[in-house]
Structures are given as structure tokens and as C-alpha cells.
Write an enzyme that holds these catalytic residues in place. Structure first.
Site: not given
Length: 403
Positions: A171-173
């Protein structure tokens, strides 16, 4: 070589992973990235581990993963001196990246209005957990929480009753990737309008944005997709299968490929002629394939499948991936000089440009190590702007201690 964004300056106020990953991507494209960190410890990911590296065991490999090609300055945004320095940097920057909780930057005195008052051409990338508005826009965002809330965990795991997180902080990436391409589009638009804009994304948006056929299975097909282990939700056979000495993956995407596999494994039987039929009998099909594959080891089957042009592959561990010559041939491992660790290898950028084959990467910075270099560059940029010119930062505009 300057890179496609060699005349762009990025002011990176973000921390952890999503924002730093976006900034790192822009740095990989040649932008000068100035990372702003709090003097007390800096980016919190500097303390994330194990593993740690260095003589004192205090250099986070997590931080190293998201901060190559950057300069670091230590600034307390709550002090008058810190705010003044940020204002000066905003005036000379093209892009500002932040992933504070909604409202934090406003309370520090840097509303969107104020930022564009300082620099009307500034492109602002804002990454939040669940969006900057809406009924839950103020929620803090963390990767695993977002994976669950955005439905990804319900699609991942051995079955519907056992949701799994994706192994990487996806999700962050993804938010970083979406943010970086949004910035690129906004910079292109700025050339036409002369004005910067705000690009917004979130962990929720990033994961929902890659639902793809899982999303339309519900919105159009009326079916709620569930986790199906290591096999495709719509195509059969397509997944991981056991051989005599482990597992390989086979992907049969059309009927011509299936006829070749069926002949190889002696599986030309009723009920397997079309993908629709095979999927309807998927459990039986998987059992039949694994029974046939049990006769030989992985190397045997990978060689035979390759001869037939059938997509197939091993399941590699991370160390095997970076030892693989194909990985190295694609520039997916880069060598940098770290002031403490010496020569180290880092995962490299996923893009290559034929016109910029010799891009020089720099190591993730130590906290505040580039303050003098950044201040020197800033003073020169301000002086040139005051004299009627416009100072542009490029990879060739290097000073000691950083890009």
C-alpha cells in the site's frame, strides 16, 4: 547524465515509506531531492529494523531502501528559523512532497494557499492514509491497516477464511508510485498553464486503484472475489504446482498453450478443453497436473516447458533474485558509495531510459549531512533569481556532499 527530471528540485517533507518512495523515484529520474528531517532522530524509518548495518549496528536497511539519490537537512518545522528556511526552499523548488496527517501542515503555517503564495509554480504531492476529506479522511494510515481496509487481504491467502497481508508494504509503495506519476503529469501540465497544482493520493486509493478485474468482478459481475491461494481467480491452469523436489509456476493463458501442456502431461481429457471448463474443474485439474509433475524435478519441467514456449518459472528467494544474472542485466541492482558502509548494493530503479544510460546514483544520506551543500545551492539560486535569472538544479550542478 542529468536524467529526464534533471532540472527539477523536490522538497521532500515526507517520512516512513510512501512519500520517501515517491521522492526516491523522482530522484532516480534525475531530480535534486532535498529531504527535510527533524533534528531529533530524523525520519522514523532510520530506527526501523532489524536488520541494521554498520560498525555500530545503527544504520537501518529499511531507510536505505527508500532514500537513495537525496540530500538530507535537519530542520525543526516548529521553530521560526525552521519555517523561514522552508519558505526559502519552497520558493526555489518545483515539487513539495508531504505525507502528514490531514491538517498537520496547515497548523504549521504551510497551507496550500500559503505554499502557492510563496511559489505559484509549485506542484504539491500530498499522500494520506484514507484521503484528505470524506467521513474518515483524518484517519492515520499504516500499510497493513490499509491492505485490510482496501480489500487486498481478502484476496490474499490460502483461502477465504485466512486473509493474509502482502509480504511487501504494498500500500505504501503503490501510493508512492501513483504519487510520482501524478507529479510527472502535474509538471507537464505546468508547462502549459504556468501554475502548479495539488496531487492527492492515499493508501486506500493506491490499493483500490489496482483491484483491476477483482473490482469489476463485483461492480459488473456481482461476485465478491475471495482469496484463492496460489492460483488465478479466472484462469486455469495458472499458479504454483508441486514437482518431485519443490514447486514451479505455470501460466496457461490461451487454448493453444493448453494443448501443448495437455500433450506434455498427458491430460487431453473431457472437461479440460476450454478455460471455462478447466476453471469449473480446477481442483481436479490441479491434482492431475501435480500427479504428472511428480515424475520429475523442477529443472526437468522448466526446461520442457521452455522448449514449448509455455510461461513458467521458479519461485526464488530474495537472495536468489539478486544473484540472478537477468536481474543484474536490467539495472535492478545499483552500486553506491556510503560514507559509513563503503561500497554497497541497493535495489535499483524499475525504469531505464535509452538516452540516459549512465545515471550516477548516490547513497541514502546521513541525517543532516548535506546542510552546507543545500544552503550553498540555495544562496546561489536566490542570488541568480534576484539578478533576473532563474537557477535550475541539475545533476551537473553538484556540490561537495551531495547531488
Amino acid at each position: 547524465m542529468h536524467g529526464p527530471l534533471g532540472d527539477i528540485v523536490v522538497l521532500d517533507l515526507s517520512r516512513a515509506l510512501a512519500g520517501p518512495h515517491a521522492a526516491q523515484m523522482l530522484g532516480d529520474l534525475g531530480a535534486r531531492v532535498i529531504k527535510v528531517e527533524h533534528p531529533d532522530g530524523g525520519d522514523e524509518s532510520r530506527g526501523w529494523g532489524p536488520p541494521f548495518a554498520g560498525p555500530s549496528g545503527d544504520i537501518s536497511t529499511y531507510f536505505l531502501a527508500a532514500n537513495r539519490n537525496k540530500q538530507s537537512i535537519a530542520v525543526d518545522l516548529k521553530t521560526p528559523e525552521g519555517k523561514e528556511l522552508i519558505e526559502r526552499l519552497v520558493r526555489r523548488s518545483d515539487v513539495l512532497i508531504e505525507n502528514f496527517r490531514t491538517g498537520v501542515l496547515d497548523r504549521l503555517g504551510f497551507t496550500v494557499g500559503r505554499l502557492h503564495e510563496l511559489n505559484p509554480r509549485l506542484v504539491i504531492l500530498s499522500i494520506t492514509g484514507f484521503g484528505h476529506d470524506g467521513p474518515e479522511g483524518g484517519r492515520p494510515g499504516y500499510d497493513q491497516i490499509a491492505q485490510g481496509e482496501a480489500g487486498l487481504m481478502s484476496l490474499t491467502g490460502p483461502g477465504p477464511g485466512e486473509p493474509y497481508r502482502v509480504g511487501a508494504s504494498i500500500a505504501d509503495l503503490l501510493a508512492g508510485i501513483h504519487g510520482a506519476y501524478g507529479v510527472a503529469a502535474a509538471l507537464y501540465e505546468r508547462e502549459r498553464t504556468g501554475h502548479g497544482t495539488v496531487v492527492r493520493t492515499s493508501l486506500l486509493a493506491a490499493v483500490t486503484g489496482v483491484h483491476s478485474y477483482h473490482g469489476t468482478a463485483w461492480t459488473v459481475g456481482g461476485q465478491v472475489p475471495r482469496a484463492g491461494g496460489n492460483h488465478h481467480a479466472s484462469i486455469a491452469p495458472y499458479g504454483a504446482f508441486r514437482c518431485a523436489d519443490g514447486m514451479i509456476q505455470i501460466a496457461v493463458a490461451n487454448e493453444n498453450q493448453w494443448r501443448k501442456v495437455a500433450a506434455l502431461l498427458d491430460l487431453d481429457k473431457p472437461g479440460y478443453a476450454t478455460n471455462r471448463e478447466r476453471f469449473a474443474h480446477r481442483d481436479e485439474l490441479i491434482a492431475d497436473i501435480e500427479k504428472a509433475l511428480a515424475a520429475h524435478d523442477r529443472a526437468h519441467w522448466l526446461e520442457r516447458l521452455a522448449e514449448l514456449g509455455i510461461p513458467a518459472g521458479a519461485i526464488r528467494s530474495i537472495d536468489e533474485v539478486y544473484a540472478w544474472e537477468q536481474t543484474r542485466s536490467q539495472g535492478l541492482l545499483v552500486e553506491v558509495e556510503h560514507p559509513v558502509l563503503g561500497t554497497i548494493e541497493l535495489p535499483g530503479p524499475p525504469l531505464r531510459f535509452d538516452d540516459h544510460p549512465g545515471f550516477h546514483h548516490t547513497a541514502p544520506p546521513q541525517l543532516g549531512a548535506d546542510r552546507d551543500a543545500v544552503l550553498d545551492w540555495l544562496a546561489r539560486a536566490e542570488q541568480e533569481a534576484a539578478s533576473g535569472g532563474e537557477h535550475r538544479s541539475t545533476a551537473a550542478d553538484e556540490t561537495e556532499g551531495g547531488r
